[in-house]
Write a protein that holds these residues in place. Structure first.
Motif, mmCIF file in Angstrom:
data_model
loop_
_atom_site.group_PDB
_atom_site.id
_atom_site.type_symbol
_atom_site.label_atom_id
_atom_site.label_comp_id
_atom_site.label_asym_id
_atom_site.label_seq_id
_atom_site.Cartn_x
_atom_site.Cartn_y
_atom_site.Cartn_z
ATOM 1 N N ASN A 392 29.714 -15.985 -32.941
ATOM 2 C CA ASN A 392 29.265 -14.655 -32.562
ATOM 3 C C ASN A 392 27.736 -14.640 -32.491
ATOM 4 O OD1 ASN A 392 28.085 -13.979 -35.154
ATOM 5 N ND2 ASN A 392 30.149 -13.548 -35.924
ATOM 6 N N ASP A 393 27.191 -13.549 -32.034
ATOM 7 C CA ASP A 393 25.746 -13.499 -31.781
ATOM 8 C C ASP A 393 24.923 -13.656 -33.054
ATOM 9 O OD1 ASP A 393 27.021 -12.067 -29.378
ATOM 10 O OD2 ASP A 393 24.949 -12.313 -28.750
ATOM 11 N N GLY A 420 24.289 -8.236 -28.310
ATOM 12 C CA GLY A 420 25.284 -9.163 -27.797
ATOM 13 C C GLY A 420 24.786 -10.027 -26.657
#
Length: 730
Positions: A392-393, A420
């Motif tokens: 994930n970011d 994001g």
């Protein structure tokens, strides 16, 4: 991710235990609490190691050119069967000492370096950021707790009002003497004592207004003390007609301090009636005049974002402070449950009559002793599954920042993670360039190149003074700075990685220039110089590298050849078989080093490796054991720096050797391999060969420029993806 936490059993202190247990911390499939509360006798802590450089000993595997590389334009994330390329598994990684110090610096904006007192980190695959070897001992936990407390105290330091108080001696009085006008007359040995409240730790100025009655040959001796301990002694020579002020500076700690002024050499002569006395008018204490407590910490306002005016606001203000701080410290948004548990910690001191700030400090310290701070956690929803997923970011921001900065993400990376945007290739490339332009990229020099190229080890070398009497600390420091500045130039100016071996520039100061036989360089400052002869150029001719790959008394073609093979070609030779001894050193050699080594490796058990190592090492024989250019070795034998590599390439000297090595496909692949190992914090796996080959092929379009290699590795699935691990370890 399975529970692959490398933790020794950790007994919790009374202060740390309630904080961690209140948080109910869990990472993936691991209950941290159960690990931390293990039987302290079950596992012994990692032994404390001396602070000496460690050379990599892990074998490396050459890049396999037979592994298929997808053509440019093909989907690089898909394997030959159409599935996502395996990114490998990664053990949860504890912050090593450099990462901990840098993270504290960037999170709290303070200059403390608490990890300097931590145990040395273990090495794996040549680096000290390899997750599999970064264990946790009880000693670590104790130090983490102390470090968190001191760091939070420093970060939340409030401005203080400097003390400036004058104590009248006639009011203070003493058991000896009596008031005489505006002065107290100490007519025999005795002391005047006053109390002051020091507002903070720091340097204070203490002044005493006094004079003496002369008696005998000596002046009156005045002794100043702090809390009963003598701080200094003065001879008071001023007389009644012209009293003087006697001043000194000392360190005081916060709180009530007792300041004493004593008369210590009373004298009286019945014959002449000479009577030596000390007269004290006042004692003045000012400060702190210097010290960290003079002003508020610059980061306090960033952390303490609200101040409750009533108890009704305690809960909402605590949540505001803790949510913001935990988000930065843990490098991801905390959950509502985590904030609930942290907020409960704030009220533990409050219910016992302490202040809101005390509660906040406890909760902030708990955040810094949490596994979410101490480890770089990438938590899988299904840790038992081998299914590949994208990071994930927030995870991507941390991988990127700890790779390039050895520290936490900054506000820009946090903002992009929030939006994001860290899955976008264009954004990632732009961020890599921005981060490499930042001064914090010096961490890539000190922690990646410092270990890969043995730059750290230069700081610890000690050649034999009897042989190399010209070697000293200033030369060693200059060699270290040459190597650091040289590699930093490649980051800043994006040179081809080939030029690490063939560059026509280096960095010297007057001391190193003199060592190299260069003229026209003055001063201690390291500066870039262009090279015009064939004696210097690239890593193979730098004094630090040449010295660290030599014995204390002479050069070593074997050590130098092994360094090139292991670190620049990723083809580490096998360890020598048991029972093999080096040749005996002679006080006065009767033949050249090349001839002695040739006789030594006549044994076929040695020949295989030495036929690879020795020719490379001989190519650097024009440089002695501390990197001085020479044409003859000890004993008067002419240096022969020619050689032939196993592939048939002929060379004469380090410059020709460097050019051949730079053109080897294995060299570019090895640079990428070393960098990926460091970036991931793990040893490489078979699936990584395809990634490395592709990164090298892509970066070839830009002539293997440093930033292109870094970008291709960051964009690879090994860096941007992860998978869990089945219980069977598959």
């Amino acid at each position: 991710m399975r529970c692959r936490l490398r933790l020794a059993a950790v007994p919790l202190s009374s202060a740390l235990a309630p904080a961690l247990l209140a948080l109910g911390l869990s990472l993936g499939g691991c209950e941290i609490g159960s690990l931390l509360l293990a039987d302290p006798e079950a596992t012994k802590p990692t032994p404390f190691k001396p602070n000496t450089p460690t050379t990599p000993t892990d074998p490396t595997t050459p890049i396999d050119p037979s592994v298929p590389t997808p053509p440019i334009g093909a989907d690089p994330w898909v394997d030959d069967n159409g599935g996502l390329l395996d990114p490998g598994t990664l053990t949860i990684s504890r912050l090593n000492r450099a990462e901990y110090n840098n993270t504290i610096r960037d999170l709290l904006e303070i200059e403390l370096r608490p990890a300097d007192d931590f145990p040395n980190d273990d090495f794996g695959h040549g680096y000290d950021n390899i997750a599999d070897v970064l264990t946790m001992s009880p000693f670590h936990v104790e130090l983490y707790e102390a470090a968190a407390t001191s760091a939070i105290d420093e970060a939340l330091r409030s401005a203080v009002t400097p003390l400036n108080v004058t104590l009248n001696a006639t009011v203070l009085g003493s058991t000896v003497g009596a008031a005489s006008g505006e002065f107290w007359n100490l007519w025999s040995n005795g002391q005047i004592v006053g109390s002051v409240a020091a507002p903070a730790d720091g340097t204070y100025r203490i002044s005493v207004y006094a004079y003496q009655d002369q008696g005998g040959p000596d002046a009156a001796r005045m002794e100043l003390s702090v809390d009963g301990r003598v701080a200094t002694t003065h001879n008071v020579v001023a007389l009644r007609a012209n009293p003087d002020i006697y001043t000194f500076e000392t360190q005081l700690t916060q709180g009530n301090r007792q300041i004493g002024v004593a008369f210590t050499n009373d004298f009286y002569s019945p014959t002449t009636s000479e009577d030596r006395n000390l007269h004290v008018g006042w004692i003045r204490v000012e400060g702190p005049t210097a010290g960290a407590a003079l002003g508020a910490s610059p980061t306090r306002a960033r952390i303490v974002t609200c101040t409750p005016s009533s108890e009704a606001q305690f809960d909402s203000c605590a949540r505001e402070i803790l949510e913001s701080f935990a988000k930065r410290a843990w490098r991801r948004p905390p959950t509502a449950n985590e904030i609930d548990r942290l907020t409960k910690l704030v009220f533990i001191p409050i219910t016992e009559g302490d202040t809101f700030e005390t509660g906040i400090r406890l909760a902030l310290s708990a955040i810094l002793t949490s596994p979410h701070f101490l480890f770089r956690a990438e938590v899988d929803a299904t840790p038992d599954s081998a299914e590949v997923r994208w990071l994930n970011d927030w995870e991507m921001a941390s991988r990127l920042s700890y790779f390039l900065w050895s520290s936490m993400p900054d506000d820009t990376l946090f903002a992009l993670a929030e939006q994001g945007k860290l899955q976008d290739d264009t954004v990632l490339r732009a961020q890599i360039n921005r981060m490499l332009d930042d001064p914090k990229s010096i961490a890539l020099v000190d922690n990646f190149a410092g270990q890969w190229l043995y730059i750290r080890a230069i700081e610890e070398i000690h050649p034999d003074y009897a042989v190399f009497s010209e070697f000293d600390a200033s030369l060693r420091d200059a060699m270290t700075e040459e190597a650091r500045h040289f590699f930093k130039d490649f980051i800043d100016n994006d040179h081809s990685i080939k030029e690490l071996l063939t560059a026509d520039f280096t960095y010297v100061n007057a001391r190193l220039a003199r060592h190299y036989g260069m003229e026209g360089i003055e001063g201690d400052e390291i500066r870039r110089v262009e090279l015009s002869d064939n004696q210097r150029g690239g890593l193979l001719t730098q004094g630090g590298i040449l010295t660290v790959t030599s014995f204390p008394t002479r050069t070593s073609p074997v050590l130098r050849g092994n360094w090139v093979l292991s670190n620049l070609l990723c083809s580490k030779p096998d360890a020598p078989p048991p029972g093999v001894e080096s040749f005996t050193e002679e006080a006065e050699p009767t033949d050249s080093l090349r001839e002695r080594l040739a006789a030594h490796v006549a044994d076929e058990t040695c020949a295989t490796c030495h036929l690879m190592m020795d020719p490379i090492g001989f190519g650097m024989e024009n440089y002695d054991g501390i990197g001085t250019w020479r044409t003859h070795e000890r004993g008067g034998f002419a240096v022969d720096s020619s050689g032939k590599l196993p592939g048939g390439e002929l060379f004469d000297g380090a410059q020709e050797l460097a050019q051949i090595l730079a053109d080897q496909p294995a060299y570019a692949a090895c640079v990428a391999r070393q960098m990926l190992t460091y970036a991931l914090g793990r040893g490489l796996e078979p699936s990584d060969t395809r990634i490395i080959n592709r990164a090298v092929k892509q970066s070839a379009e830009s002539d293997y420029r440093m930033r292109a290699v870094i970008q291709e590795l960051v964009l690879s699935p090994a860096f941007r993806m992860r998978r869990g691990e089945t219980r069977g370890g598959q």
